[in-house]
Structure formats: structure tokens, C-alpha cells
Design a protein around this motif. Structure first.
Motif, mmCIF file in Angstrom:
data_model
loop_
_atom_site.group_PDB
_atom_site.id
_atom_site.type_symbol
_atom_site.label_atom_id
_atom_site.label_comp_id
_atom_site.label_asym_id
_atom_site.label_seq_id
_atom_site.Cartn_x
_atom_site.Cartn_y
_atom_site.Cartn_z
ATOM 1 N N THR A 161 -42.158 11.985 -106.713
ATOM 2 C CA THR A 161 -42.774 11.070 -105.755
ATOM 3 C C THR A 161 -41.888 9.830 -105.641
ATOM 4 O O THR A 161 -41.293 9.384 -106.631
ATOM 5 N N VAL A 162 -41.794 9.315 -104.430
ATOM 6 C CA VAL A 162 -40.963 8.143 -104.146
ATOM 7 C C VAL A 162 -41.765 7.169 -103.302
ATOM 8 O O VAL A 162 -42.865 7.480 -102.820
ATOM 9 N N THR A 163 -41.233 5.980 -103.112
ATOM 10 C CA THR A 163 -41.923 4.968 -102.309
ATOM 11 C C THR A 163 -41.320 4.804 -100.926
ATOM 12 O O THR A 163 -41.978 4.299 -100.014
ATOM 13 N N GLU A 164 -40.063 5.262 -100.751
ATOM 14 C CA GLU A 164 -39.393 5.162 -99.456
ATOM 15 C C GLU A 164 -39.128 6.560 -98.901
ATOM 16 O O GLU A 164 -38.727 7.463 -99.646
ATOM 17 N N PRO A 165 -39.361 6.752 -97.592
ATOM 18 C CA PRO A 165 -39.137 8.079 -97.002
ATOM 19 C C PRO A 165 -37.683 8.525 -97.128
ATOM 20 O O PRO A 165 -36.774 7.769 -96.760
ATOM 21 N N PRO A 166 -37.415 9.705 -97.639
ATOM 22 C CA PRO A 166 -36.040 10.216 -97.705
ATOM 23 C C PRO A 166 -35.616 10.763 -96.337
ATOM 24 O O PRO A 166 -36.439 10.941 -95.438
ATOM 25 N N VAL A 167 -34.333 11.021 -96.194
ATOM 26 C CA VAL A 167 -33.822 11.586 -94.939
ATOM 27 C C VAL A 167 -34.039 13.097 -94.979
ATOM 28 O O VAL A 167 -33.100 13.892 -95.142
ATOM 29 N N LEU A 168 -35.290 13.474 -94.853
ATOM 30 C CA LEU A 168 -35.712 14.867 -94.843
ATOM 31 C C LEU A 168 -36.784 15.024 -93.779
ATOM 32 O O LEU A 168 -37.174 14.045 -93.135
ATOM 33 N N THR A 169 -37.264 16.229 -93.591
ATOM 34 C CA THR A 169 -38.299 16.488 -92.588
ATOM 35 C C THR A 169 -39.662 16.041 -93.112
ATOM 36 O O THR A 169 -40.081 16.480 -94.194
ATOM 37 N N GLN A 170 -40.331 15.200 -92.342
ATOM 38 C CA GLN A 170 -41.694 14.831 -92.706
ATOM 39 C C GLN A 170 -42.648 15.911 -92.206
ATOM 40 O O GLN A 170 -42.611 16.292 -91.033
ATOM 41 N N VAL A 171 -43.478 16.407 -93.087
ATOM 42 C CA VAL A 171 -44.470 17.418 -92.728
ATOM 43 C C VAL A 171 -45.812 16.723 -92.573
ATOM 44 O O VAL A 171 -46.312 16.089 -93.514
ATOM 45 N N VAL A 172 -46.368 16.826 -91.375
ATOM 46 C CA VAL A 172 -47.610 16.113 -91.047
ATOM 47 C C VAL A 172 -48.726 17.127 -90.824
ATOM 48 O O VAL A 172 -48.562 18.095 -90.089
ATOM 49 N N GLY A 173 -49.863 16.873 -91.466
ATOM 50 C CA GLY A 173 -51.040 17.708 -91.227
ATOM 51 C C GLY A 173 -51.063 18.999 -92.023
ATOM 52 O O GLY A 173 -51.706 19.963 -91.592
ATOM 53 N N ALA A 174 -50.392 19.025 -93.175
ATOM 54 C CA ALA A 174 -50.353 20.279 -93.944
ATOM 55 C C ALA A 174 -50.465 20.004 -95.431
ATOM 56 O O ALA A 174 -49.496 20.097 -96.164
ATOM 57 N N GLY A 175 -51.645 19.649 -95.865
ATOM 58 C CA GLY A 175 -51.861 19.497 -97.301
ATOM 59 C C GLY A 175 -51.756 18.075 -97.776
ATOM 60 O O GLY A 175 -51.298 17.182 -97.063
ATOM 61 N N VAL A 176 -52.185 17.865 -98.978
ATOM 62 C CA VAL A 176 -52.197 16.543 -99.595
ATOM 63 C C VAL A 176 -51.228 16.550 -100.769
ATOM 64 O O VAL A 176 -51.191 17.510 -101.538
ATOM 65 N N PRO A 177 -50.427 15.503 -100.929
ATOM 66 C CA PRO A 177 -49.489 15.471 -102.044
ATOM 67 C C PRO A 177 -50.210 15.570 -103.383
ATOM 68 O O PRO A 177 -51.314 15.071 -103.550
ATOM 69 N N VAL A 178 -49.588 16.240 -104.303
ATOM 70 C CA VAL A 178 -50.114 16.341 -105.654
ATOM 71 C C VAL A 178 -49.018 15.899 -106.616
ATOM 72 O O VAL A 178 -47.927 15.542 -106.201
ATOM 73 N N GLU A 179 -49.322 15.934 -107.907
ATOM 74 C CA GLU A 179 -48.353 15.452 -108.886
ATOM 75 C C GLU A 179 -47.166 16.399 -108.958
ATOM 76 O O GLU A 179 -47.272 17.577 -108.642
#
Length: 270
Positions: A161-179
Motif C-alpha cells: 500500500t502506498v499514499t501516492e498513485p503510481p504510474v500504473l492503471t487505476q482500476v475503478v469499481g472492482a473490489g476494495v483494497p485489502v492488506e
């Protein structure tokens, strides 16, 4: 009835005398056999003592610092700090190399969320080499704006887990982050992993709305703003068709708003 004494008196001759003397040759052979048997037992005893002594000396040497761990080399680590790997491996300096549980160390290293595979090799007298293969991050998901960002690979495994968005594809609407170490949005991430690499690298977001999947492209400017995949079925085939259409648009110097490959045999641009 005549008694034995009477028979003697009558002059009966006694039977022949029994010679109980042992043949010297037989006695010599018997003595020689006993001596050889004794020498054989002695040789066995001495051999056992020597063998046990060698084993004892070998055990002492194996447990001593002469064959203790002096150097741990880590290869293949990029995102994961080397110190993290060596700490998790728990290979202590001076630990007897011949008694090192390489399999247990390997399992501990592979429990690190970002590690796909690990191999622990020993080399006498004092070296240990740890070779790791890291998982490739492919996208990120975020449950709430401003919340933690989960970086995931193509299987949906949360790497960190990070605090700043990486230069990768953001996936929206598909699940909740877990540990880290758990999985989220596995089907979506598998579909993204199946797209051509050129399309993966340009995918800024992958959004799922009511089961409909669309990819928003990054570029300056892009040949198309969005690529609509429709359902997750046959995502790899749809990705190949979309990549071919984008290459054709780029070669012709054209721009469109949408490339729709939800039906890959009948793509639409507009």
C-alpha cells in the motif's frame, strides 16, 4: 550270578584302552582359528572406534564457525529491500551451513507479498545465495479518495500500500483494497494482464460500470480517448483488436473518441 569281580577272578581279559590324547594338528588349527577370530573382533572394534571418531570430528567441524554462514548474497531484488529479505529469511551469521534449513528460509521469503519465487543455495565453506523473482505490479485500487492505495499484480494480489498513485492503471469499481498478501479484483486484473503490453502501458484507468469495462488511454494526444471492452469475456482477443485499430489510427494521423471492441469481430469507432 557272577559279578565283575568274579569275572576278574576267572581271568577275563579287559577291553582295549581308549586313547583320549588330542591330535596336535587339530589343536593347532583350533588355536589358530580362535586367534583369527580374536583378531577379527579387534579389527571391527578398532574400525568402529575410528569411524565414530571421524563422525564426531566431522560433526564438531560442521557445527563450528569453520563452516558457519559468513555471507548472504541476495539477487533479483528491486522493489523489496535486501534487508527485508535477509531479515525474513532468518539466516544468522555463524549458523552451521550444513544444518541450514534452506526450504524453511525459502518459504519465509516467499511469504513476502511482493515475492513470487525464492531459492536459497549454499556453497561451502561459508556462502549463502538467495535468488528471488518479484511480482510485477500492474495496477492500483483505492476504496476511498484520500485513502490508502493498494498496488496489485495481474492476479489481483496486493503487493503493498502506498499514499501516492503510481504510474500504473487505476482500476475503478472492482473490489476494495485489502492488506498486502491478499487478493482483490482478481478477474479484472487477469483481464488487464491479458491485454497487449502496448495497451497496458497506455491504460490510465480501467473502469467497470454495471459489468461494462472501458479503458481510458493516456497519451499526448491519444488516438482514442476510450476503448470499450464490454464484458470481461475474451478480453485478450478484444485487446488485440483494439491495439491494431489504435496502430492504424496513429499511422493515418486520425483521432476518435471511442474504439468499441465489445464485439471483436465487428469493432466500431466514433
Amino acid at each position: 550270578m557272577d559279578t565283575p569281580d568274579d569275572l576278574d577272578d576267572l581271568g577275563a581279559e579287559p577291553g582295549p584302552a581308549v586313547d583320549r590324547t588330542v591330535d596336535p594338528r587339530m589343536r593347532d588349527r583350533w588355536v589358530s582359528a580362535r586367534r583369527e577370530e580374536g583378531r577379527k573382533r579387534l579389527r571391527i572394534f578398532v574400525g568402529c572406534v575410528i569411524g565414530l571418531s571421524v563422525l564426531g570430528i566431522g560433526y564438531v567441524v560442521a557445527k563450528s564457525s569453520l563452516l558457519g554462514v559468513d555471507e548472504v548474497t541476495v539477487r533479483g531484488a528491486r522493489a523489496v529491500p535486501v534487508a527485508t529479505i535477509t531479515d525474513v529469511a532468518r539466516i544468522e551469521p555463524g549458523e552451521p551451513l550444513l544444518f541450514l534449513d534452506s526450504d524453511a528460509a525459502q518459504r519465509r521469503i516467499e511469504a513476502i507479498p511482493e515475492i513470487a519465487t525464492a531459492r536459497v543455495d549454499t556453497e561451502l565453506p561459508n556462502s549463502v545465495t538467495v535468488t528471488v523473482t518479484e511480482r510485477e505490479p500492474l495496477g492500483w485500487v483505492q476504496a476511498d479518495p484520500g485513502g490508502p492505495i493498494a498496488v496489485v499484480d495481474g492476479t489481483g494480489r496486493v503487493l503493498r500500500t502506498v499514499t501516492e498513485p503510481p504510474v500504473l492503471t487505476q482500476v475503478v469499481g472492482a473490489g476494495v483494497p485489502v492488506e498486502p498478501g491478499r487478493r482483490t479484483a482478481s478477474r479484472v486484473m487477469a483481464a488487464l494482464a491479458g491485454l497487449p503490453r502496448t495497451l497496458q502501458l497506455r491504460a490510465e484507468t480501467l473502469e467497470i460500470v454495471n459489468g461494462d469495462v472501458a479503458v481510458r488511454l493516456r497519451g499526448s494526444p491519444p488516438e482514442a480517448t476510450r476503448v470499450r471492452l464490454g464484458s470481461l469475456e475474451a478480453a485478450a482477443e478484444k485487446g488485440r483488436v483494439a491495439a491494431a485499430i489504435l496502430a492504424d489510427l496513429r499511422n493515418r494521423g486520425l483521432r476518435v473518441e471511442l474504439v468499441d471492441v465489445s464485439v471483436p469481430s465487428a469493432p466500431v469507432t466514433r
